[in-house]
Write a protein that holds these residues in place. Structure first.
Motif, PDB file in Angstrom:
ATOM      1  N   SER A   6      61.460 -54.937 -19.832  1.00 23.59           N
ATOM      2  CA  SER A   6      61.862 -54.106 -18.990  1.00 23.59           C
ATOM      3  C   SER A   6      60.607 -53.881 -17.856  1.00 23.59           C
ATOM      4  N   SER A   7      59.977 -53.393 -18.599  1.00 23.98           N
ATOM      5  CA  SER A   7      58.216 -52.782 -18.296  1.00 23.98           C
ATOM      6  C   SER A   7      58.095 -53.870 -16.718  1.00 23.98           C
ATOM      7  N   VAL A   8      57.685 -55.121 -17.159  1.00 23.48           N
ATOM      8  CA  VAL A   8      57.284 -55.581 -16.972  1.00 23.48           C
ATOM      9  C   VAL A   8      58.080 -55.961 -15.600  1.00 23.48           C
ATOM     10  N   PHE A   9      59.252 -55.857 -15.521  1.00 26.84           N
ATOM     11  CA  PHE A   9      60.155 -56.400 -13.552  1.00 26.84           C
ATOM     12  C   PHE A   9      60.347 -54.819 -13.311  1.00 26.84           C
ATOM     13  N   ARG A  10      60.020 -53.531 -14.265  1.00 28.20           N
ATOM     14  CA  ARG A  10      59.725 -51.964 -12.805  1.00 28.20           C
ATOM     15  C   ARG A  10      59.619 -52.024 -11.801  1.00 28.20           C
ATOM     16  N   ASP A  11      59.937 -52.215 -10.662  1.00 31.17           N
ATOM     17  CA  ASP A  11      59.845 -51.647  -9.278  1.00 31.17           C
ATOM     18  C   ASP A  11      59.073 -53.216  -8.887  1.00 31.17           C
ATOM     19  N   LEU A  12      59.224 -53.930  -9.118  1.00 35.73           N
ATOM     20  CA  LEU A  12      58.617 -55.738  -9.085  1.00 35.73           C
ATOM     21  C   LEU A  12      59.617 -56.237  -7.482  1.00 35.73           C
ATOM     22  N   ILE A  13      60.423 -56.020  -7.175  1.00 32.67           N
ATOM     23  CA  ILE A  13      61.066 -56.654  -6.365  1.00 32.67           C
ATOM     24  C   ILE A  13      61.263 -56.234  -4.817  1.00 32.67           C
ATOM     25  N   ASP A  14      60.967 -56.199  -3.805  1.00 31.09           N
ATOM     26  CA  ASP A  14      60.985 -54.745  -3.033  1.00 31.09           C
ATOM     27  C   ASP A  14      61.597 -55.680  -2.189  1.00 31.09           C
ATOM     28  N   ASP A  15      62.843 -55.097  -1.291  1.00 35.56           N
ATOM     29  CA  ASP A  15      64.107 -55.565  -0.514  1.00 35.56           C
ATOM     30  C   ASP A  15      63.738 -55.568   1.020  1.00 35.56           C
ATOM     31  N   ALA A  16      63.625 -56.911   1.258  1.00 36.36           N
ATOM     32  CA  ALA A  16      63.606 -57.887   1.968  1.00 36.36           C
ATOM     33  C   ALA A  16      64.053 -58.306   2.751  1.00 36.36           C
ATOM     34  N   ALA A  17      65.345 -57.391   2.853  1.00 35.06           N
ATOM     35  CA  ALA A  17      66.692 -58.384   4.090  1.00 35.06           C
ATOM     36  C   ALA A  17      66.599 -58.607   4.506  1.00 35.06           C
ATOM     37  N   VAL A  18      66.186 -57.768   6.037  1.00 34.48           N
ATOM     38  CA  VAL A  18      66.163 -58.792   6.833  1.00 34.48           C
ATOM     39  C   VAL A  18      65.270 -59.502   7.606  1.00 34.48           C
ATOM     40  N   PHE A  19      64.506 -59.726   6.448  1.00 38.49           N
ATOM     41  CA  PHE A  19      63.687 -60.694   6.518  1.00 38.49           C
ATOM     42  C   PHE A  19      63.900 -61.965   6.485  1.00 38.49           C
ATOM     43  N   PRO A  20      63.450 -63.239   7.517  1.00 39.66           N
ATOM     44  CA  PRO A  20      63.753 -64.864   6.641  1.00 39.66           C
ATOM     45  C   PRO A  20      63.833 -64.868   5.224  1.00 39.66           C
ATOM     46  N   PRO A  21      64.462 -65.549   4.470  1.00 42.93           N
ATOM     47  CA  PRO A  21      65.193 -66.425   5.149  1.00 42.93           C
ATOM     48  C   PRO A  21      66.989 -65.695   5.259  1.00 42.93           C
ATOM     49  N   GLY A  22      67.160 -64.550   5.167  1.00 45.59           N
ATOM     50  CA  GLY A  22      68.188 -63.861   4.984  1.00 45.59           C
ATOM     51  C   GLY A  22      68.606 -63.132   6.208  1.00 45.59           C
ATOM     52  N   ASN A  23      67.816 -62.443   7.029  1.00 44.87           N
ATOM     53  CA  ASN A  23      67.786 -62.444   8.094  1.00 44.87           C
ATOM     54  C   ASN A  23      69.125 -61.301   8.254  1.00 44.87           C
ATOM     55  N   ALA A  24      68.802 -60.489   6.967  1.00 45.20           N
ATOM     56  CA  ALA A  24      70.088 -59.213   7.427  1.00 45.20           C
ATOM     57  C   ALA A  24      70.500 -58.550   8.799  1.00 45.20           C
ATOM     58  N   THR A  25      71.427 -58.171   9.167  1.00 47.97           N
ATOM     59  CA  THR A  25      71.121 -56.930   9.998  1.00 47.97           C
ATOM     60  C   THR A  25      70.483 -56.174   9.263  1.00 47.97           C
ATOM     61  N   LEU A  26      70.057 -54.678  10.112  1.00 52.01           N
ATOM     62  CA  LEU A  26      69.321 -53.434   9.399  1.00 52.01           C
ATOM     63  C   LEU A  26      71.086 -52.492   8.885  1.00 52.01           C
ATOM     64  N   PRO A  27      71.758 -52.572   9.070  1.00 53.00           N
ATOM     65  CA  PRO A  27      73.214 -51.467   8.423  1.00 53.00           C
ATOM     66  C   PRO A  27      73.388 -52.212   7.619  1.00 53.00           C
ATOM     67  N   ASP A  28      73.281 -53.490   7.241  1.00 49.73           N
ATOM     68  CA  ASP A  28      73.886 -54.449   6.390  1.00 49.73           C
ATOM     69  C   ASP A  28      73.128 -53.741   5.491  1.00 49.73           C
ATOM     70  N   ALA A  29      71.702 -54.256   5.352  1.00 46.50           N
ATOM     71  CA  ALA A  29      70.493 -54.140   4.363  1.00 46.50           C
ATOM     72  C   ALA A  29      70.177 -52.780   4.436  1.00 46.50           C
ATOM     73  N   VAL A  30      70.741 -51.584   4.857  1.00 47.89           N
ATOM     74  CA  VAL A  30      70.546 -50.256   4.611  1.00 47.89           C
ATOM     75  C   VAL A  30      71.581 -49.955   3.218  1.00 47.89           C
ATOM     76  N   ALA A  31      72.945 -50.655   3.636  1.00 46.49           N
ATOM     77  CA  ALA A  31      74.030 -50.458   2.605  1.00 46.49           C
ATOM     78  C   ALA A  31      73.908 -51.242   1.348  1.00 46.49           C
ATOM     79  N   HIS A  32      73.186 -53.051   1.752  1.00 45.62           N
ATOM     80  CA  HIS A  32      73.717 -53.099   0.616  1.00 45.62           C
ATOM     81  C   HIS A  32      71.658 -52.798  -0.523  1.00 45.62           C
ATOM     82  N   HIS A  33      71.013 -52.379  -0.178  1.00 52.16           N
ATOM     83  CA  HIS A  33      70.108 -51.374  -0.229  1.00 52.16           C
ATOM     84  C   HIS A  33      70.658 -50.310  -1.593  1.00 52.16           C
TER      85      HIS A  33
END
Length: 289
Positions: A6-33
């Motif tokens: 668990s320590s290997v992966f803790r805080d490892l993945i920043d949520d870049a949902a609004v950036f390509p190729p995901g391109n989520a809308t900001l409201p969706d990105a906030v809700a999913h985050h």
């Protein structure tokens, strides 16, 4: 499952949902985050990455969320990192910081900018900062400047793009190996783009087969670079496509190895954070629920 995993992966993945190729809308990105932060895998998820130019839009999204009877936000505050991609006006960052700084609904955890001449004088010390290094002749200078800023006590890390864009060809194992060896152990770094999978492979992206680096490969290559491994060894680790073999190696790490690697490789941005989490769970390196 190894107790150190668990320590290997803790805080490892920043949520870049609004950036390509995901391109989520900001409201969706906030809700999913928010959903990510209340999930069983919340410990793996870092801040929400928001374009600095969209700071006012973020305020509008938060204004539209439910509040308590006392007028306070019904949801917990969350961390955001402000992004000015290479070529964007870096002045957007302090302007966005000032807009969000006193908003109790978010915590500005840092910023990311493309390297530019004079970035140290303009931005160092204002926020924890990730500086995306270029290719070519300016790359050694960029890494040297980041190292000097770190030595001066500024909270700065380097950043390198591992996925392709229209203006950035995919960096292969040889190139990524040299970048890792140039940064570790003196310059902490994060990565961005293309790290959606546990292991190196050929994956379909938008209906097109693309080469992708694997997060387990990068972790192991970072460990090797920290130990002073040569180019061929680091590049060889980045080329391995056997996910089970990679998982076995990372799963056997001691707590000391995990800590040392993550001090060097601080995080990476991913537009669908559950993609690597699902694969790491299937490899018995994480417990998702």
């Amino acid at each position: 499952m190894p107790s150190t995993t668990s320590s290997v992966f803790r805080d490892l993945i920043d949520d870049a949902a609004v950036f390509p190729p995901g391109n989520a809308t900001l409201p969706d990105a906030v809700a999913h985050h928010r959903a990510h932060l209340t999930s069983g895998y919340a410990g793996c998820v870092g801040p929400l990455l928001v374009p600095a130019a969209s700071a006012a839009d973020l305020v509008s999204v938060l204004d539209g969320e439910p509040t308590t009877d006392g007028g306070r936000a019904a949801s917990e505050p969350f961390e955001v990192v402000l992004i000015a991609r290479p070529g964007a006006d870096p002045a957007l960052v302090p302007a966005a910081r000032d807009l969000l700084l006193d908003d109790p609904r978010v915590q500005v955890a840092g910023a990311e900018v493309g390297w530019f001449d004079g970035w140290v004088q303009a931005l160092a010390g204002a926020l924890p900062l990730a500086v995306e290094i270029p290719r070519g002749a300016d790359q050694p200078r960029a890494i040297t400047e980041i190292r000097a800023a770190c030595e001066a006590g500024h909270p700065v890390v380097a950043k390198f793009r591992t996925g392709p864009t229209p203006a950035w060809a995919w960096p292969d194992e040889a190139e990524l190996a040299e970048v890792l060896r140039s940064m570790a152990p003196q310059v902490p770094f994060k990565l961005t783009g293309g790290l959606h999978h546990a292991a190196r492979g050929t994956y379909e992206v938008g209906g097109v087969a693309e080469e992708n680096h694997g997060i387990l490969n990068v972790l192991l290559a970072t460990a090797a670079a920290l130990d002073g491994a040569g180019h061929d060894e680091v590049a060889g680790l980045l080329a391995v496509r056997d996910a089970q073999a990679l998982a076995a190696l990372v799963g056997a790490w001691t707590p000391e190895t995990a800590t040392r690697v993550r001090a060097a490789f601080t995080a990476y941005g991913c537009c669908t954070v559950t993609d690597p989490i699902d694969e790491l769970t299937a490899l018995n390196l994480l417990t998702k629920d």
